[in-house]
Design a protein around this motif. Structure first.
Motif, PDB file in Angstrom:
ATOM      1  N   LEU A 143      12.824   8.451  -3.514  1.00 42.19           N
ATOM      2  CA  LEU A 143      14.222   8.121  -3.763  1.00 42.19           C
ATOM      3  C   LEU A 143      14.439   6.647  -4.100  1.00 42.19           C
ATOM      4  O   LEU A 143      15.577   6.229  -4.350  1.00 42.19           O
ATOM      5  CB  LEU A 143      15.063   8.497  -2.533  1.00 42.19           C
TER       6      LEU A 143
ATOM      7  N   GLN B 224      14.947   3.215  -5.834  1.00 41.56           N
ATOM      8  CA  GLN B 224      15.518   2.819  -7.133  1.00 41.56           C
ATOM      9  C   GLN B 224      15.337   1.301  -7.299  1.00 41.56           C
ATOM     10  O   GLN B 224      15.610   0.557  -6.359  1.00 41.56           O
ATOM     11  CB  GLN B 224      17.003   3.168  -7.179  1.00 41.56           C
TER      12      GLN B 224
ATOM     13  N   SER C   1      12.762   3.233 -10.131  1.00 50.59           N
ATOM     14  CA  SER C   1      11.577   4.056  -9.898  1.00 50.59           C
ATOM     15  C   SER C   1      10.327   3.187  -9.771  1.00 50.59           C
ATOM     16  O   SER C   1      10.076   2.308 -10.608  1.00 50.59           O
ATOM     17  CB  SER C   1      11.388   5.043 -11.049  1.00 50.59           C
TER      18      SER C   1
ATOM     19  N   LEU D 216      15.877  18.013 -15.338  1.00 49.97           N
ATOM     20  CA  LEU D 216      16.330  16.676 -15.695  1.00 49.97           C
ATOM     21  C   LEU D 216      17.391  16.845 -16.776  1.00 49.97           C
ATOM     22  O   LEU D 216      17.113  17.439 -17.827  1.00 49.97           O
ATOM     23  CB  LEU D 216      15.155  15.831 -16.218  1.00 49.97           C
TER      24      LEU D 216
ATOM     25  N   GLN E  17      14.480  18.420  -3.954  1.00 46.55           N
ATOM     26  CA  GLN E  17      15.612  17.595  -4.377  1.00 46.55           C
ATOM     27  C   GLN E  17      15.190  16.143  -4.561  1.00 46.55           C
ATOM     28  O   GLN E  17      15.598  15.480  -5.530  1.00 46.55           O
ATOM     29  CB  GLN E  17      16.744  17.689  -3.350  1.00 46.55           C
ATOM     30  N   CYS E  18      14.343  15.659  -3.633  1.00 44.30           N
ATOM     31  CA  CYS E  18      13.848  14.283  -3.742  1.00 44.30           C
ATOM     32  C   CYS E  18      12.993  14.116  -4.998  1.00 44.30           C
ATOM     33  O   CYS E  18      13.087  13.087  -5.693  1.00 44.30           O
ATOM     34  CB  CYS E  18      13.050  13.914  -2.499  1.00 44.30           C
TER      35      CYS E  18
ATOM     36  N   GLU F 151      13.221  15.846  -7.726  1.00 45.38           N
ATOM     37  CA  GLU F 151      14.113  15.932  -8.880  1.00 45.38           C
ATOM     38  C   GLU F 151      14.806  14.594  -9.132  1.00 45.38           C
ATOM     39  O   GLU F 151      14.916  14.127 -10.280  1.00 45.38           O
ATOM     40  CB  GLU F 151      15.141  17.037  -8.646  1.00 45.38           C
ATOM     41  N   ARG F 152      15.254  13.946  -8.061  1.00 44.53           N
ATOM     42  CA  ARG F 152      15.902  12.634  -8.212  1.00 44.53           C
ATOM     43  C   ARG F 152      14.899  11.582  -8.655  1.00 44.53           C
ATOM     44  O   ARG F 152      15.240  10.672  -9.430  1.00 44.53           O
ATOM     45  CB  ARG F 152      16.579  12.244  -6.901  1.00 44.53           C
TER      46      ARG F 152
ATOM     47  N   ALA G  70      14.502  11.864 -12.340  1.00 44.35           N
ATOM     48  CA  ALA G  70      15.635  11.259 -13.048  1.00 44.35           C
ATOM     49  C   ALA G  70      15.514   9.749 -13.081  1.00 44.35           C
ATOM     50  O   ALA G  70      15.732   9.117 -14.128  1.00 44.35           O
ATOM     51  CB  ALA G  70      16.940  11.687 -12.371  1.00 44.35           C
ATOM     52  N   SER G  71      15.149   9.136 -11.953  1.00 45.84           N
ATOM     53  CA  SER G  71      14.972   7.681 -11.906  1.00 45.84           C
ATOM     54  C   SER G  71      13.846   7.239 -12.838  1.00 45.84           C
ATOM     55  O   SER G  71      13.962   6.222 -13.534  1.00 45.84           O
ATOM     56  CB  SER G  71      14.680   7.234 -10.470  1.00 45.84           C
TER      57      SER G  71
END
Length: 511
Positions: A358, A360, A362, A467, A497-498, A500-501, A504-505
């Motif tokens: 998670l 940010q 990445s 994504l 979920q982690c 997937e995020r 995205a990052s």
């Protein structure tokens, strides 16, 4: 001395291949027993009978001696030795010492548990044989005793070499009720009883051992006829029916059948005292002894308790334990028990890994770096077999990014999407499918055979990760085939979920 067994890359699929493999495997002997027997052999005050009595505590040692004595190069007589004392006499003390020096002697706790469980079953069978039959057939007690102990011995090297195959057989045939012939051909390529008989003949085990397998393979019709008579609730009527079938009566009353009856009782008792397999063997034993089913059940329970006093070991299941359970309760297969929650240190690591996912911006330098950490997070949350596949859209396929708990060849797997409508649906949008025993028959056939082979279970999680609403990764995981605990499913979902995020990052960073 460590147990070293070099096995071929592939499981044999023919009877000849299995016999050759199992013949070359040395079954380990508990070091404590080995040392006691070795001391007795070196003590000139001890007789061969004393040595034989000491060897009884180690079925694998008895098998080694019997095989050595009955080997064509060593057997001076045409007939195989039917008892351990005869085998020891054939070999002589000097040969026994040489044999003891070649045997792999290891601490009892270091012997693999599946093998130790089979050795315990054989000891329980011997106790049943001695208690039920040996006193009535005193002149033949040695044949009964050693035949009962060695009846399952062809399975001992198999339990050492391929314990997971025997575990899978027990789960599918005994607990799930699948067809034994289909399961055995799928797992072994041959029928188990045929394999046992071939190995017993090759080792020249006592005649009563091979006769038991011959009955199971070639004389099942007679056995079914006798069982039909044994089910008759009227004892007098049973005897009249046997008297009317004199040939069948002589066939059934052979003393050699005691070896099969004792092993049938011991093996089926492993599941539970209230199961149809055990009831059949109890009915046959009652007819053989010309007594009632109640009397036989009482005697069998007493012999199980006696066996437990002598043979029960830590971390092994003995049927005597189940005598205090509710009558209908059965021992579940380990793979039928819900997987335990991960230990505290794994959960701590899982939280840390999810935190990294998670982060940010990445922290990942490439997609493989991200997939590696995602795999580790899935393992830390309790998954035992994990496969992460990335969508290769131009080629309509999935390619493996990371795997864990699976064969090495899984890393090179490529899955054609056109071959599976289920995968196409999963990848049409972010979604999750949980395979269960209730829906397995519906969904599993829709998966590619390569994936079904990697996850041969009714308890599997499949989740596609998206994504910008476009699925680009598929995660497949399970807990070693065990039923999934709800907490494990929740942890899997949170980890997904982690991931997937993190995807995205990572995409935004490269954007």
């Amino acid at each position: 001395m460590p147990i070293e067994t070099k096995l071929p890359a592939q499981v044999p699929s023919s009877l000849e291949g299995w016999v050759k493999l199992l013949d070359g495997i040395r079954v380990p002997v508990p070091k404590e027993s080995h040392d006691r027997v070795l001391a007795a052999v070196n003590d000139n005050r001890r007789s061969l009978r004393d040595i034989a009595e000491l060897m009884q505590d180690s079925p694998s040692l008895v098998l080694c001696v019997m095989r050595e004595a009955n080997h064509p190069a060593n057997a001076s007589m045409a007939e195989p030795a039917e008892s351990l004392e005869v085998a020891l006499n054939r070999l002589g003390l000097s040969r026994i010492l040489q044999l003891m020096g070649r045997l792999p002697a290891v601490p009892a706790d270091d012997i693999p548990p599946v093998l130790r469980q089979f050795l315990l079953i054989s000891q329980h069978a011997t106790q049943q044989a001695n208690g039920l039959f040996a006193s009535r057939l005193a002149r033949l007690w040695q044949e009964i005793h050693w035949g009962s102990l060695l009846f399952l011995s062809p399975l001992w090297p198999l339990a050492l070499a391929y314990p997971k195959l025997l575990d899978a057989w027990e789960l599918r045939v005994i607990h799930k009720g699948e067809d034994a012939a289909e399961v055995e051909h799928a797992l072994f390529g041959v029928r188990i009883m045929e394999l046992c008989r071939a190995v017993a003949l090759h080792w020249r085990l006592p005649e009563w051992v091979t006769q038991g397998y011959r009955l199971l393979l070639e004389e099942r019709e007679q056995l079914a006829q006798v069982l039909n008579i044994a089910r008759d609730p009227d004892a007098l009527n049973q005897q009249h029916r046997l008297d009317d079938e004199s040939g069948l009566r002589r066939w059934f009353n052979q003393p050699a059948n005691t070896v099969l009856l004792a092993n049938g009782l011991a093996l089926s008792a492993q599941v539970g005292w209230d199961n149809p397999h055990l009831l059949r063997w109890q009915l046959l034993t009652a007819l053989y002894l010309q007594t009632t089913l109640d009397d036989v059940q009482q005697q069998v329970h007493q012999q199980a308790a006696a066996s437990a006093r002598h043979h029960a070991r830590h971390a092994l299941f003995h049927p005597a334990e189940a005598l205090i359970w509710p009558w209908e309760q059965r021992r579940p297969h380990p793979d039928m028990l819900t997987a335990p929650p991960p230990p505290a240190q794994d959960l701590e690591r899982w939280r840390a890994l999810c935190g990294e996912l998670l982060t940010q911006p990445s922290p990942f330098s490439n997609s493989m770096h991200l997939a590696t950490l995602a795999r580790d997070a899935l393992l830390a949350c309790g998954m035992q077999r994990v496969l992460l596949l990335m969508l290769d859209k131009p080629n309509d396929c999935l390619r493996v990014q990371q795997s864990a708990g699976l064969p090495r060849e899984a890393a090179a797997l490529k899955v054609d999407l056109n071959a599976s409508t289920l995968l196409q649906k999963l990848l049409s949008k972010a979604s999750q499918l949980r395979l269960t025993p209730e829906n397995h028959a519906r969904f599993a056939p829709l998966l590619p055979t390569t994936l079904r082979a990697l996850f041969p279970s009714e308890h599997v999680l499949l989740r596609s990760l998206a994504l910008n609403e476009q699925a680009l990764m598929l995660v497949i995981a399970d807990q070693g085939g065990k039923p999934l605990a709800d907490v494990g499913v929740q942890a899997f979902g949170k980890t997904a979920q982690c991931i997937e995020r993190a995807l995205a990052s990572f995409a935004n960073r490269n954007g």
